[in-house]
Motif scaffolding. Sequence first.
Motif, PDB file in Angstrom:
ATOM      1  N   ILE A   5       0.839  -1.206   0.000  1.00  0.00           N
ATOM      2  CA  ILE A   5       0.000   0.000   0.000  1.00  0.00           C
ATOM      3  C   ILE A   5       0.869   1.250   0.000  1.00  0.00           C
ATOM      4  CG2 ILE A   5      -1.707   1.313   1.312  1.00  0.00           C
ATOM      5  CD1 ILE A   5      -2.654  -1.477   2.428  1.00  0.00           C
ATOM      6  N   THR A   6       1.887   1.272   0.864  1.00  0.00           N
ATOM      7  CA  THR A   6       2.773   2.435   0.946  1.00  0.00           C
ATOM      8  C   THR A   6       3.469   2.682  -0.382  1.00  0.00           C
ATOM      9  OG1 THR A   6       3.142   2.002   3.292  1.00  0.00           O
ATOM     10  CG2 THR A   6       4.702   3.468   2.189  1.00  0.00           C
ATOM     11  N   ALA A   7       3.980   1.629  -0.999  1.00  0.00           N
ATOM     12  CA  ALA A   7       4.671   1.762  -2.282  1.00  0.00           C
ATOM     13  C   ALA A   7       3.732   2.272  -3.368  1.00  0.00           C
ATOM     14  CB  ALA A   7       5.277   0.425  -2.691  1.00  0.00           C
ATOM     15  N   ALA A   8       2.505   1.768  -3.355  1.00  0.00           N
ATOM     16  CA  ALA A   8       1.531   2.189  -4.377  1.00  0.00           C
ATOM     17  C   ALA A   8       1.210   3.672  -4.246  1.00  0.00           C
ATOM     18  CB  ALA A   8       0.255   1.356  -4.260  1.00  0.00           C
ATOM     19  N   ILE A   9       1.081   4.163  -3.009  1.00  0.00           N
ATOM     20  CA  ILE A   9       0.795   5.580  -2.791  1.00  0.00           C
ATOM     21  C   ILE A   9       1.998   6.443  -3.168  1.00  0.00           C
ATOM     22  CG2 ILE A   9       0.257   7.353  -1.086  1.00  0.00           C
ATOM     23  CD1 ILE A   9      -2.114   5.537  -1.788  1.00  0.00           C
ATOM     24  N   LEU A  10       3.188   6.074  -2.679  1.00  0.00           N
ATOM     25  CA  LEU A  10       4.391   6.865  -2.955  1.00  0.00           C
ATOM     26  C   LEU A  10       4.741   6.855  -4.440  1.00  0.00           C
ATOM     27  CD1 LEU A  10       6.700   5.932   0.070  1.00  0.00           C
ATOM     28  CD2 LEU A  10       5.255   7.958  -0.224  1.00  0.00           C
ATOM     29  N   ASN A  11       4.239   5.900  -5.170  1.00  0.00           N
ATOM     30  CA  ASN A  11       4.514   5.815  -6.606  1.00  0.00           C
ATOM     31  C   ASN A  11       3.860   6.950  -7.383  1.00  0.00           C
ATOM     32  OD1 ASN A  11       5.950   4.237  -8.529  1.00  0.00           O
ATOM     33  ND2 ASN A  11       4.013   3.427  -9.316  1.00  0.00           N
ATOM     34  N   VAL A  12       2.777   7.522  -6.811  1.00  0.00           N
ATOM     35  CA  VAL A  12       2.050   8.561  -7.543  1.00  0.00           C
ATOM     36  C   VAL A  12       1.883   9.857  -6.757  1.00  0.00           C
ATOM     37  CG1 VAL A  12       0.766   6.997  -9.038  1.00  0.00           C
ATOM     38  CG2 VAL A  12      -0.157   7.558  -6.785  1.00  0.00           C
ATOM     39  N   GLY A  16       2.167  17.841  -0.981  1.00  0.00           N
ATOM     40  CA  GLY A  16       1.145  18.687  -1.590  1.00  0.00           C
ATOM     41  C   GLY A  16       0.017  17.911  -2.233  1.00  0.00           C
ATOM     42  N   ASP A  17       0.172  16.587  -2.335  1.00  0.00           N
ATOM     43  CA  ASP A  17      -0.856  15.756  -2.963  1.00  0.00           C
ATOM     44  C   ASP A  17      -1.839  15.219  -1.937  1.00  0.00           C
ATOM     45  OD1 ASP A  17       0.237  16.149  -5.471  1.00  0.00           O
ATOM     46  OD2 ASP A  17       1.560  14.411  -5.311  1.00  0.00           O
ATOM     47  N   LEU A  32      -1.712   4.786   8.508  1.00  0.00           N
ATOM     48  CA  LEU A  32      -0.750   5.199   7.479  1.00  0.00           C
ATOM     49  C   LEU A  32      -1.200   6.509   6.841  1.00  0.00           C
ATOM     50  CD1 LEU A  32       1.616   4.706   5.408  1.00  0.00           C
ATOM     51  CD2 LEU A  32      -0.074   3.450   4.038  1.00  0.00           C
ATOM     52  N   PHE A  33      -2.488   6.548   6.467  1.00  0.00           N
ATOM     53  CA  PHE A  33      -3.019   7.725   5.786  1.00  0.00           C
ATOM     54  C   PHE A  33      -3.190   8.914   6.728  1.00  0.00           C
ATOM     55  CE2 PHE A  33      -5.432   5.138   2.290  1.00  0.00           C
ATOM     56  CZ  PHE A  33      -4.204   4.752   1.758  1.00  0.00           C
ATOM     57  N   ALA A  34      -3.601   8.649   7.972  1.00  0.00           N
ATOM     58  CA  ALA A  34      -3.928   9.731   8.900  1.00  0.00           C
ATOM     59  C   ALA A  34      -2.726  10.256   9.674  1.00  0.00           C
ATOM     60  CB  ALA A  34      -4.996   9.264   9.885  1.00  0.00           C
ATOM     61  N   GLN A  35      -1.692   9.406   9.904  1.00  0.00           N
ATOM     62  CA  GLN A  35      -0.587   9.796  10.768  1.00  0.00           C
ATOM     63  C   GLN A  35       0.782   9.795  10.086  1.00  0.00           C
ATOM     64  OE1 GLN A  35      -1.374  10.922  13.708  1.00  0.00           O
ATOM     65  NE2 GLN A  35      -3.517  10.270  13.628  1.00  0.00           N
ATOM     66  N   PRO A  38       0.918  12.376   6.390  1.00  0.00           N
ATOM     67  CA  PRO A  38       0.843  13.841   6.493  1.00  0.00           C
ATOM     68  C   PRO A  38       2.183  14.548   6.724  1.00  0.00           C
ATOM     69  CG  PRO A  38      -1.071  12.902   7.551  1.00  0.00           C
ATOM     70  CD  PRO A  38      -0.182  11.750   7.188  1.00  0.00           C
ATOM     71  N   PRO A  39       3.097  14.017   7.582  1.00  0.00           N
ATOM     72  CA  PRO A  39       4.395  14.685   7.708  1.00  0.00           C
ATOM     73  C   PRO A  39       5.200  14.692   6.409  1.00  0.00           C
ATOM     74  CG  PRO A  39       4.008  13.278   9.595  1.00  0.00           C
ATOM     75  CD  PRO A  39       2.945  12.945   8.595  1.00  0.00           C
ATOM     76  N   LEU A  40       4.839  13.793   5.488  1.00  0.00           N
ATOM     77  CA  LEU A  40       5.492  13.778   4.168  1.00  0.00           C
ATOM     78  C   LEU A  40       4.788  14.702   3.192  1.00  0.00           C
ATOM     79  CD1 LEU A  40       6.112   9.925   3.753  1.00  0.00           C
ATOM     80  CD2 LEU A  40       7.624  11.645   4.744  1.00  0.00           C
ATOM     81  N   GLY A  41       3.718  15.354   3.669  1.00  0.00           N
ATOM     82  CA  GLY A  41       2.993  16.285   2.812  1.00  0.00           C
ATOM     83  C   GLY A  41       1.846  15.683   2.045  1.00  0.00           C
ATOM     84  N   ILE A  42       1.495  14.432   2.349  1.00  0.00           N
ATOM     85  CA  ILE A  42       0.388  13.755   1.671  1.00  0.00           C
ATOM     86  C   ILE A  42      -0.780  13.640   2.644  1.00  0.00           C
ATOM     87  CG2 ILE A  42      -0.354  11.670   0.455  1.00  0.00           C
ATOM     88  CD1 ILE A  42       2.636  11.085  -0.078  1.00  0.00           C
ATOM     89  N   ASN A  43      -1.887  14.286   2.327  1.00  0.00           N
ATOM     90  CA  ASN A  43      -3.045  14.311   3.218  1.00  0.00           C
ATOM     91  C   ASN A  43      -4.217  13.529   2.644  1.00  0.00           C
ATOM     92  OD1 ASN A  43      -2.009  16.051   5.367  1.00  0.00           O
ATOM     93  ND2 ASN A  43      -1.968  17.641   3.790  1.00  0.00           N
ATOM     94  N   THR A  44      -5.042  12.988   3.533  1.00  0.00           N
ATOM     95  CA  THR A  44      -6.150  12.124   3.135  1.00  0.00           C
ATOM     96  C   THR A  44      -7.477  12.675   3.625  1.00  0.00           C
ATOM     97  OG1 THR A  44      -4.750  10.147   3.160  1.00  0.00           O
ATOM     98  CG2 THR A  44      -7.131   9.800   3.305  1.00  0.00           C
ATOM     99  N   HIS A  45      -8.490  12.620   2.749  1.00  0.00           N
ATOM    100  CA  HIS A  45      -9.868  12.913   3.114  1.00  0.00           C
ATOM    101  C   HIS A  45     -10.590  11.572   3.248  1.00  0.00           C
ATOM    102  CE1 HIS A  45      -9.416  17.205   2.157  1.00  0.00           C
ATOM    103  NE2 HIS A  45      -8.721  16.811   1.108  1.00  0.00           N
ATOM    104  N   PHE A  46     -11.075  11.257   4.438  1.00  0.00           N
ATOM    105  CA  PHE A  46     -11.815  10.013   4.657  1.00  0.00           C
ATOM    106  C   PHE A  46     -13.306  10.275   4.457  1.00  0.00           C
ATOM    107  CE2 PHE A  46      -7.937   9.451   7.182  1.00  0.00           C
ATOM    108  CZ  PHE A  46      -7.513   8.207   6.723  1.00  0.00           C
ATOM    109  N   VAL A  47     -13.966   9.376   3.724  1.00  0.00           N
ATOM    110  CA  VAL A  47     -15.384   9.570   3.413  1.00  0.00           C
ATOM    111  C   VAL A  47     -16.180   8.307   3.703  1.00  0.00           C
ATOM    112  CG1 VAL A  47     -14.824  11.243   1.607  1.00  0.00           C
ATOM    113  CG2 VAL A  47     -15.141   8.835   0.985  1.00  0.00           C
TER     114      VAL A  47
END
Length: 340
Positions: A5-12, A16-17, A32-35, A38-47
Motif C-alpha cells: 500500500i505504501t509503495a503504491a501511494i508513494l509511486n504517484v 502537496g498531494d 498510514l493515511f492519517a498519521q 501527512p508529515p510527508l505532505g500527503i493528506n487524506t480525506h476520509f469519506v
Amino acid sequence: GGAAITAAILNVAGAGDEIVAASTIYGGTYDLFAQTLPPLGINTHFVDPSDPANFEKEINDHTKVVYAETIGNPNANLIDIDAVAAVAHKHGVLVIIDNTFATPYLYRPFEHGADVVVHSATKFFGGHGTTMGGVVVESGKFDYEKSGRYPTFTNPDPSYKDVTWAKLGAGAFTTKIRATVLRDTGASLSPFNAFLLLQGLESLSLRVERHVYNAQRVAEYLSKHPKVAWVRYPGLADSPDHALAERDFPKGVGSIFTFGLKGGEEAGKQLIDNLKLFSLLANVADAKSLIIQPASTTHAQLNDEELASVGITPDLIRISVGVENIDDLLADLDQALAKL
C-alpha cells in the motif's frame, strides 16, 4: 501488505498531494493515511463509502488517488466499486483497491474499474499465517497523459536516466515501483517467503470456497442465537449490503465479519476466553479460525472519534472463519456462548 500500500501511494503522490479514501478500511492503513503520510505532505480525506458521491465531493486539483477496500476491514461492508471508479475517472484520478479480503477468486477489481490492486499476501494468498508479503498489480489501462495529474509519469525521471514512465504503456505503474520506490525503500520480499506464498496460491480457490461455506453457516448460527445482539455479514439477507453482495460476489463475500453480544464488551472478552478451537490472534484468513476485539487490538491506535468514523464499537468482535469442520466450529461457539 503495508509495504504494498505504501509503495503504491508513494509511486504517484508526494508533498502537496491528496488521497480520498473510504473511512471503513483496515486500522493500519487508516493510521498510514492519517498519521504517517501527512508529515510527508500527503493528506487524506476520509469519506463514508456507502455513497459514491462522497468521494467526488472531496476530489480536487491535488487528488492523486481514490482508495477503498472491496470488503471492508473489519465490518465486511461492501462498496459499489464500479460507481466509485466512474467518479474517479471522470476527474482523471487513479483508483487503488485493496482486494485482500475478497481475493481474485471472489472478486476481480479490474473488471469493475480499478486501475491498481493491492493485496496483503500474508492473508489468503499464504493461507497459513507463516509468511508476510504484499502484492501490487496494475490493469495497464490508465492514461497518465490524458489525466494530466501525474507529472512524475509524464516527465522524464532524472533518477533513472530520464525515462518517461508513461511511455512504457501497460507496465508503467509497476515498473516505476520496482525501479524507484522499491529501489529506495528496500521493502523486498525474500525468495523463501515468495516460495511459501506461491505454495499457498496453489490451493487458494479450494481454501476460499471452504472459508466462504463455513463463514455463511457461522453467520447464520450467530444471527439466530439469543445471546448475540447483531451480526454484520453481507451474505445474510438482512444485511444492507446483501443486494450488492448478490450482484458482485456470486461465489460469496469472504470469511471475515463482525458481531456483538447482548452482554457488551465484557461478554465478548468472556466469549473469546471460553473458545477452544478459535485462536485469539490479530491475523485473518488463516486456515485456522481466529477471533479478536479490534477496538483494543488492530484499531487500538485510533481515538474514539476515529473508531466511531470507521464503525468500530467496544463490543465489536471480528471473526475470521477457517477451513475446519463446520460442526466443530459451531460446537465450539455453542459451548462458549453457553458459559456466558
